[in-house]
Write a protein that holds these residues in place. Sequence first.
Motif, mmCIF file in Angstrom:
data_model
loop_
_atom_site.group_PDB
_atom_site.id
_atom_site.type_symbol
_atom_site.label_atom_id
_atom_site.label_comp_id
_atom_site.label_asym_id
_atom_site.label_seq_id
_atom_site.Cartn_x
_atom_site.Cartn_y
_atom_site.Cartn_z
ATOM 1 N N LYS A 154 0.726 34.828 -11.373
ATOM 2 C CA LYS A 154 0.501 33.381 -11.384
ATOM 3 C C LYS A 154 -0.446 32.946 -10.265
ATOM 4 O O LYS A 154 -0.555 33.594 -9.233
ATOM 5 N N THR A 155 -1.123 31.807 -10.496
ATOM 6 C CA THR A 155 -1.863 31.153 -9.420
ATOM 7 C C THR A 155 -0.849 30.499 -8.481
ATOM 8 O O THR A 155 0.346 30.417 -8.790
ATOM 9 N N ASN A 156 -1.317 30.001 -7.337
ATOM 10 C CA ASN A 156 -0.410 29.335 -6.400
ATOM 11 C C ASN A 156 0.331 28.186 -7.061
ATOM 12 O O ASN A 156 1.552 28.044 -6.917
ATOM 13 N N GLU A 158 0.844 27.573 -10.290
ATOM 14 C CA GLU A 158 1.771 28.072 -11.307
ATOM 15 C C GLU A 158 3.011 28.679 -10.668
ATOM 16 O O GLU A 158 4.139 28.441 -11.113
ATOM 17 N N LEU A 159 2.815 29.449 -9.597
ATOM 18 C CA LEU A 159 3.949 30.098 -8.938
ATOM 19 C C LEU A 159 4.948 29.065 -8.420
ATOM 20 O O LEU A 159 6.148 29.164 -8.687
ATOM 21 N N PHE A 160 4.465 28.059 -7.703
ATOM 22 C CA PHE A 160 5.374 27.065 -7.133
ATOM 23 C C PHE A 160 5.989 26.188 -8.220
ATOM 24 O O PHE A 160 7.135 25.755 -8.105
ATOM 25 N N ASP A 161 5.257 25.914 -9.301
ATOM 26 C CA ASP A 161 5.829 25.191 -10.433
ATOM 27 C C ASP A 161 6.935 26.009 -11.098
ATOM 28 O O ASP A 161 7.986 25.475 -11.478
ATOM 29 N N MET A 162 6.709 27.291 -11.259
ATOM 30 C CA MET A 162 7.705 28.167 -11.868
ATOM 31 C C MET A 162 8.971 28.226 -11.011
ATOM 32 O O MET A 162 10.090 28.086 -11.508
ATOM 33 N N LEU A 163 8.793 28.432 -9.713
ATOM 34 C CA LEU A 163 9.946 28.534 -8.825
ATOM 35 C C LEU A 163 10.762 27.243 -8.831
ATOM 36 O O LEU A 163 11.987 27.271 -8.714
ATOM 37 N N SER A 177 16.587 34.472 -2.024
ATOM 38 C CA SER A 177 15.914 35.591 -1.343
ATOM 39 C C SER A 177 14.630 35.980 -2.062
ATOM 40 O O SER A 177 13.611 36.265 -1.420
ATOM 41 N N LEU A 178 14.667 35.991 -3.399
ATOM 42 C CA LEU A 178 13.447 36.298 -4.149
ATOM 43 C C LEU A 178 12.393 35.228 -3.909
ATOM 44 O O LEU A 178 11.210 35.537 -3.686
ATOM 45 N N ASN A 179 12.802 33.950 -3.943
ATOM 46 C CA ASN A 179 11.856 32.861 -3.692
ATOM 47 C C ASN A 179 11.226 32.981 -2.306
ATOM 48 O O ASN A 179 10.016 32.803 -2.143
ATOM 49 N N VAL A 180 12.048 33.272 -1.298
ATOM 50 C CA VAL A 180 11.532 33.389 0.072
ATOM 51 C C VAL A 180 10.571 34.571 0.173
ATOM 52 O O VAL A 180 9.553 34.496 0.865
ATOM 53 N N GLY A 181 10.868 35.656 -0.529
ATOM 54 C CA GLY A 181 9.944 36.784 -0.553
ATOM 55 C C GLY A 181 8.596 36.397 -1.136
ATOM 56 O O GLY A 181 7.536 36.748 -0.588
ATOM 57 N N LEU A 182 8.615 35.650 -2.247
ATOM 58 C CA LEU A 182 7.375 35.235 -2.910
ATOM 59 C C LEU A 182 6.610 34.221 -2.061
ATOM 60 O O LEU A 182 5.378 34.302 -1.936
ATOM 61 N N ILE A 183 7.322 33.260 -1.484
ATOM 62 C CA ILE A 183 6.666 32.242 -0.654
ATOM 63 C C ILE A 183 6.105 32.869 0.619
ATOM 64 O O ILE A 183 4.996 32.534 1.052
ATOM 65 N N HIS A 333 -2.104 24.422 2.871
ATOM 66 C CA HIS A 333 -2.274 25.082 1.576
ATOM 67 C C HIS A 333 -1.315 24.518 0.525
ATOM 68 O O HIS A 333 -1.692 24.378 -0.650
ATOM 69 N N ILE A 334 -0.088 24.198 0.922
ATOM 70 C CA ILE A 334 0.847 23.605 -0.034
ATOM 71 C C ILE A 334 0.326 22.258 -0.522
ATOM 72 O O ILE A 334 0.339 21.951 -1.715
ATOM 73 N N ALA A 335 -0.147 21.430 0.409
ATOM 74 C CA ALA A 335 -0.681 20.122 0.024
ATOM 75 C C ALA A 335 -1.864 20.278 -0.925
ATOM 76 O O ALA A 335 -1.946 19.599 -1.961
#
Length: 390
Positions: A154-156, A158-163, A177-183, A333-335
Motif C-alpha cells: 500500500k501507499t502511505n 492507503e496503509l493508514f486508511d486500511m489500519l 503490535s502489528l500496527n505499531v510495527g507498520l507505523i 508526513h502524516i499531515a
Amino acid sequence: MITLTVDNLTPGMIVASPIVTKRGQTISKPGEKLTPQLIAKLSFYKIDVVTVEGQASAPVDTDIEPSKPAPKEEKKEKAEETKPAPKPKEESRVSDQITYTQRLKQSSHFQKFQSDYAINIANLKDHFNAIIDGGNADCCADLLEQCEALFKSKTNLELFDMLANMRNLEDPIYSHSLNVGLISRAIGKWLRLPKADLNTLTLAGLLHDIGKTQIPEDILNKPGKYTDEEFATMKTHPLLGKKILNGKGFDARILSAALQHHERSDGSGYPRGLMEDEIDDFAAIVAIADVYDAMTSARAHRDPLCSFQVISQFEKDGLNKYHTKYVLTFLEHIANTYNNSRIMLNNAKTGRVVYINKSNLSRPVIQLDSGEIINLADNIHNDIFIKSIL
C-alpha cells in the motif's frame, strides 16, 4: 414510510421518525427535510438506517387534454422533462463521503489487505508464544518478511486508511503490535534509514508490547479507569517485555524499545523516568507509533481520534515529550499524507484539505463544499477543527 440505509438517502427526503444517536442525542425530528449537510452528519454519527416519508408520485400535467395526444416532438419534450435531473455536484460529493468507508471495505484490495492482515496477526501471536516458550530471534525471519510484504502492498495513505478500519479485532495486543510495527516502518522510511535498520525497527515495533502477555487479563481488558494498584501492575509490562526478549539473540535496540517505549523526553515517562538523550533512538520512534495508534483507536471512554486531532495533541505537548527530530518528521508526513483528503469539521460542514500549514500542521486550509475557503490557522476559526477524515 420507507426505511433506508444512509447511503441510499437523497437530499429533499422528509424524515418520518426521530433520528437519535447511540448516546441519545436527537439529530433530526419528524418533518425535517434532509440536506446534504444533514446526511453527512448522519454518517458522521454512524446512523445505519433512517425512516423517511414515502416519495410522492410525479405531478400530472393538466395542460394537455387526454383526448388530444401531443405531437411527437412535444411527447419527446415531455419525456425529457420527466427524466430525473442530474445530481448536483455537491450532492455527488456528499454521496462519495457517505459511502467511502463502505466502498473501501467492499473493495477487493481492502479484502486482500484484511486477509493478509489477519494472517499477520495469527503469525504474530504464534511468534509471541514461541519467544515466551524459549524461542530466539532466528524464529522471527518469516514474521518480518510477512510484515514487510504487508507494508509494501500500500501507499502511505492507503496503509493508514486500511489500519483505521482494522479496529474490530478480538486480540488488541496483537493488532496494536502489528500496527505499531507498520507505523514504525513508515517513520523509518521517512527518516531514510538503511534497509537493515528498517527491518530492526519494524521488529522492535512488532515486539514492543510482548510484556503485556504477562499482565492479568482482567486488568489488560478492563473497560474503565485503572485503580492505582492496577495501573502499577500495567506499568510493569516494559520490564516484563525486556525480560522475555533478553538473552535470545535480539538486537539491543529491540530490547530497548520493549523497555523504553513509555519513556518521555521530559522525564515524565516510565519505568525509569529517562530524559531524551538517555532514550534509545528506536525506542523513541516506537513510542511515537505506539501513541499514534492508541489515540486513533477507540477506547471505553472515547471514540477514536482522527489524524488531525492526534497531530494537534502532539503539537500541544508532544514536542516536549518526544524526540524532536522524529516527532516533527512524523507529524509533517502524516499531515501531508492527508492533504487533498475529504474531511468533516466539528460543525458538521464538509470539504477538502487544500493546503497544509507547516507551522500549524493540525489546522490546514480547507475548501468547503460550498466553495468557501477557510484557513483553520486564522484566529477567527479557533473554535473550528477537523473532526474526521472521510
